[in-house]
Design a protein around this motif. Structure first.
Motif, short mmCIF file in Angstrom:
data_model
loop_
_atom_site.label_atom_id
_atom_site.label_comp_id
_atom_site.label_asym_id
_atom_site.label_seq_id
_atom_site.Cartn_x
_atom_site.Cartn_y
_atom_site.Cartn_z
N PHE A 160 1.77 49.21 38.32
CA PHE A 160 1.28 49.52 36.97
C PHE A 160 -0.07 48.84 36.75
O PHE A 160 -1.03 49.44 36.28
CB PHE A 160 2.30 48.96 35.97
N GLY A 164 -3.47 50.93 36.77
CA GLY A 164 -3.86 51.22 35.40
C GLY A 164 -5.03 50.45 34.84
O GLY A 164 -5.62 50.84 33.84
N THR A 167 -8.92 51.68 36.61
CA THR A 167 -9.15 53.11 36.37
C THR A 167 -9.55 53.32 34.89
O THR A 167 -10.56 53.97 34.61
CB THR A 167 -7.86 53.91 36.62
N THR A 231 -7.37 61.96 46.26
CA THR A 231 -5.97 61.60 46.44
C THR A 231 -5.51 62.22 47.76
O THR A 231 -6.23 63.01 48.36
CB THR A 231 -5.11 62.00 45.23
N ARG A 233 -2.26 63.89 50.31
CA ARG A 233 -0.92 64.46 50.48
C ARG A 233 -0.63 64.56 51.98
O ARG A 233 -1.55 64.75 52.77
CB ARG A 233 -0.86 65.89 49.90
N PHE A 295 -6.39 63.19 37.18
CA PHE A 295 -5.15 62.42 37.30
C PHE A 295 -4.26 62.97 38.42
O PHE A 295 -3.06 62.73 38.44
CB PHE A 295 -4.39 62.44 35.97
N GLY A 296 -4.86 63.72 39.33
CA GLY A 296 -4.10 64.30 40.42
C GLY A 296 -3.38 65.56 39.96
O GLY A 296 -3.72 66.15 38.91
N LEU A 297 -2.35 65.97 40.72
CA LEU A 297 -1.64 67.19 40.35
C LEU A 297 -0.24 67.22 40.96
O LEU A 297 0.05 66.47 41.89
CB LEU A 297 -2.44 68.43 40.79
N ARG A 300 3.52 64.23 41.84
CA ARG A 300 3.05 62.85 41.93
C ARG A 300 1.85 62.59 41.04
O ARG A 300 1.09 61.66 41.25
CB ARG A 300 2.70 62.48 43.38
N CYS A 302 -0.49 61.35 37.95
CA CYS A 302 -0.55 60.00 37.36
C CYS A 302 0.44 59.86 36.19
O CYS A 302 0.41 60.64 35.26
CB CYS A 302 -1.97 59.76 36.86
C1 HEM Z 1 -8.44 56.87 33.54
C2 HEM Z 1 -7.36 56.30 34.01
C3 HEM Z 1 -6.58 56.76 35.23
C4 HEM Z 1 -6.93 57.63 36.22
C5 HEM Z 1 -8.25 58.40 36.39
C6 HEM Z 1 -5.81 57.72 37.13
C7 HEM Z 1 -5.77 58.53 38.26
C8 HEM Z 1 -4.68 58.65 39.08
C9 HEM Z 1 -4.61 59.53 40.23
C10 HEM Z 1 -5.72 60.46 40.71
C11 HEM Z 1 -3.39 59.38 40.78
C12 HEM Z 1 -2.85 60.12 42.03
C13 HEM Z 1 -2.09 61.35 41.55
C14 HEM Z 1 -1.80 62.37 42.64
O1 HEM Z 1 -1.91 62.04 43.81
O2 HEM Z 1 -1.48 63.52 42.28
C15 HEM Z 1 -2.67 58.39 40.01
C16 HEM Z 1 -1.38 57.96 40.27
C17 HEM Z 1 -0.75 56.96 39.56
N1 HEM Z 1 -1.19 56.34 38.42
FE1 HEM Z 1 -2.95 56.68 37.50
N2 HEM Z 1 -4.81 56.90 36.68
C18 HEM Z 1 -5.24 56.29 35.52
C19 HEM Z 1 -4.53 55.42 34.72
C20 HEM Z 1 -3.27 54.94 34.99
C21 HEM Z 1 -2.53 54.01 34.18
C22 HEM Z 1 -3.01 53.44 32.84
C23 HEM Z 1 -1.36 53.76 34.83
C24 HEM Z 1 -0.20 52.89 34.44
C25 HEM Z 1 -0.16 52.16 33.43
C26 HEM Z 1 -1.35 54.55 36.04
C27 HEM Z 1 -0.31 54.57 36.94
C28 HEM Z 1 -0.26 55.41 38.04
C29 HEM Z 1 0.86 55.43 38.99
C30 HEM Z 1 2.10 54.54 38.94
C31 HEM Z 1 0.56 56.43 39.92
C32 HEM Z 1 1.42 56.86 41.13
C33 HEM Z 1 2.29 58.04 40.70
C34 HEM Z 1 3.19 58.53 41.84
O3 HEM Z 1 2.86 58.34 43.00
O4 HEM Z 1 4.23 59.13 41.53
N3 HEM Z 1 -2.53 55.25 36.10
N4 HEM Z 1 -3.47 57.97 38.97
#
Ligand code: HEM
Length: 371
Positions: A160, A164, A167, A231, A233, A295-297, A300, A302
């Motif tokens: 987390f 988080g 980013t 990201t 896969r 945020f991906g797609l 999985r 975000c």
């Molecule tokens: C502008 C802010 C953020 C951006 C641009 C961002 C972007 C991303 C991206 C691109 C992924 C990969 C998704 C994929 O592969 O489809 C991801 C996964 C993830 N993000 Fe974020 N994120 C942001 C903020 C946050 C925040 C605030 C948190 C938690 C408090 C967070 C927690 C996670 C987690 C736990 C994953 C892994 C999800 C999984 O594998 O199931 N992210 N994020």
């Protein structure tokens, strides 16, 4: 999302604190601020409150250790990677292993204490925003067959913070830079904020959804400067994709930033800042509905995107209420990738306090001081 909105006052406390400091710093009229550092502290504070809530102080200490751990990772990322090197007992690796042990131990202690409290019924308030730790402890206790372990909770807390903090601070930094570069959009976004919530009130959960211009600006910022530029896969079976045979186990890199800048998808102005392209919503902004993937797609995607967007909208709205801003002459536009996309030479911005906000403050002070 409803639970997230209960966090608005929690987030606003950290944001207003930061703005008050900027106000003092700009008491002579204006001040130059390197925003990326400030936004990192802000998002760290908010993520700590969100994850740990009532255990804020203990959580903060753990996240401080994790920030040191992240500094090690970033340092390693800048060096040439030698296979197997991370297993050698070098000074940096030993320090990093020690830190990891310390983080795990502190988190375990914190979790044990919270489990005891929840069993004894302490800290249970109706309508109180649930923090991530509380939700996970609840889920692990919810049924005897629940297979969430304390170890899982520790790992989730760590990711987390890792996923988080930087980013969201990068999103805030790039959006502030873009609004400083494009004063007409800054004025339009501010006018909307002032119309929806006035010059002093903290935006409520209903206000936040009405901030359409800010939403468009944030989307355009995420399109041009996606904090996570790619990201990955891995294919689970042999598959044919776009005319190519992809064998099972192949790792595919999805280049988010390249997709976002592709003229065949976004048109000839793909490299320009034009929030209006999002006026009809995300699905209609490009020639293909899934061209916008900050945020991906898929499954999985975000999990923190709503939290990040809420935090960014709130921080920018409060900033627009209080200050106008422009790029400092020392600003050099150099987006660079160091795990995430960030400004290589920082983001120095000149902030000027807005008179309507000061007047409100004076009136408040008059009221507080009496005749
Ligand atoms: C502008 C802010 C953020 C951006 C641009 C961002 C972007 C991303 C991206 C691109 C992924 C990969 C998704 C994929 O592969 O489809 C991801 C996964 C993830 N993000 Fe974020 N994120 C942001 C903020 C946050 C925040 C605030 C948190 C938690 C408090 C967070 C927690 C996670 C987690 C736990 C994953 C892994 C999800 C999984 O594998 O199931 N992210 N994020």
């Amino acid at each position: 999302m409803e639970n997230l909105k209960l966090l608005i006052p929690v987030m606003a406390t950290s944001i207003v604190d930061m703005m008050e400091k900027w106000s003092v710093m700009s008491s002579s009229g204006e001040v130059e601020i390197e925003v990326s550092e400030w936004f990192q502290n802000l998002t760290e504070d908010i993520i700590t409150r969100t994850a740990f809530g009532s255990s804020y102080e203990d959580g903060k200490a753990v996240f401080r250790l994790q920030a040191q751990q992240m500094a090690f990772v970033t340092e390693a990322f800048q060096k040439v990677s030698i296979p197997g090197y991370r297993f050698l007992p070098t000074k940096r690796n030993i320090n990093s292993w020690k830190l990891d042990k310390q983080i795990r131990k502190s988190l375990m202690k914190l979790i044990d204490r919270r489990v005891e409290n929840s069993n004894s019924g302490e800290n249970v308030h109706e309508k109180c925003p649930k923090d991530l730790l509380g939700l996970m402890i609840q889920a692990s206790n919810s049924s005897p067959s629940s297979n969430i372990t304390v170890n899982d909770i520790v790992e989730e807390c760590k990711s987390f913070f890792f996923a988080g903090k930087d980013t969201t601070s990068n999103l805030l930094t790039w959006t502030t830079v873009l609004l400083a570069m494009h004063p007409q959009w800054q004025i339009q976004a501010r006018d909307e904020v002032l119309m929806v919530c006035g010059s002093r009130d903290i935006p409520s959960k209903d206000d936040v959804v009405k901030l359409k211009t800010l939403n468009m600006v944030l989307n355009e910022s995420l399109r041009l400067y996606p904090p996570a530029i790619a990201t990955i896969r891995r294919s689970r079976t042999d598959v044919e994709l776009g005319g190519y045979n992809v064998p099972r186990g192949t790792e595919l890199l999805i280049p988010i930033i390249a997709v976002h800048h592709d003229q065949s998808i976004w048109g000839n102005d793909a490299k320009e800042f034009n929030p209006s392209r999002f006026a009809e919503g995300v699905a209609r902004a490009a020639k293909r509905p899934v061209a916008f993937i900050p945020f991906g797609l898929g499954v999985r995607t975000c999990i923190g995107q709503n939290l990040a967007l809420l935090q960014a909208k709130l921080a920018l709205a409060i900033m627009l209420q209080r200050f106008s801003f422009r790029l400092a002459p020392t600003y050099q536009h150099a987006p660079t990738v160091l795990m995430l996309l960030h400004p290589q030479y920082g983001a120095p911005i000149i902030f000027q306090r807005l008179p309507h906000h000061d007047q409100g403050q004076d009136q408040d002070q008059d009221r507080n001081q009496g005749p």
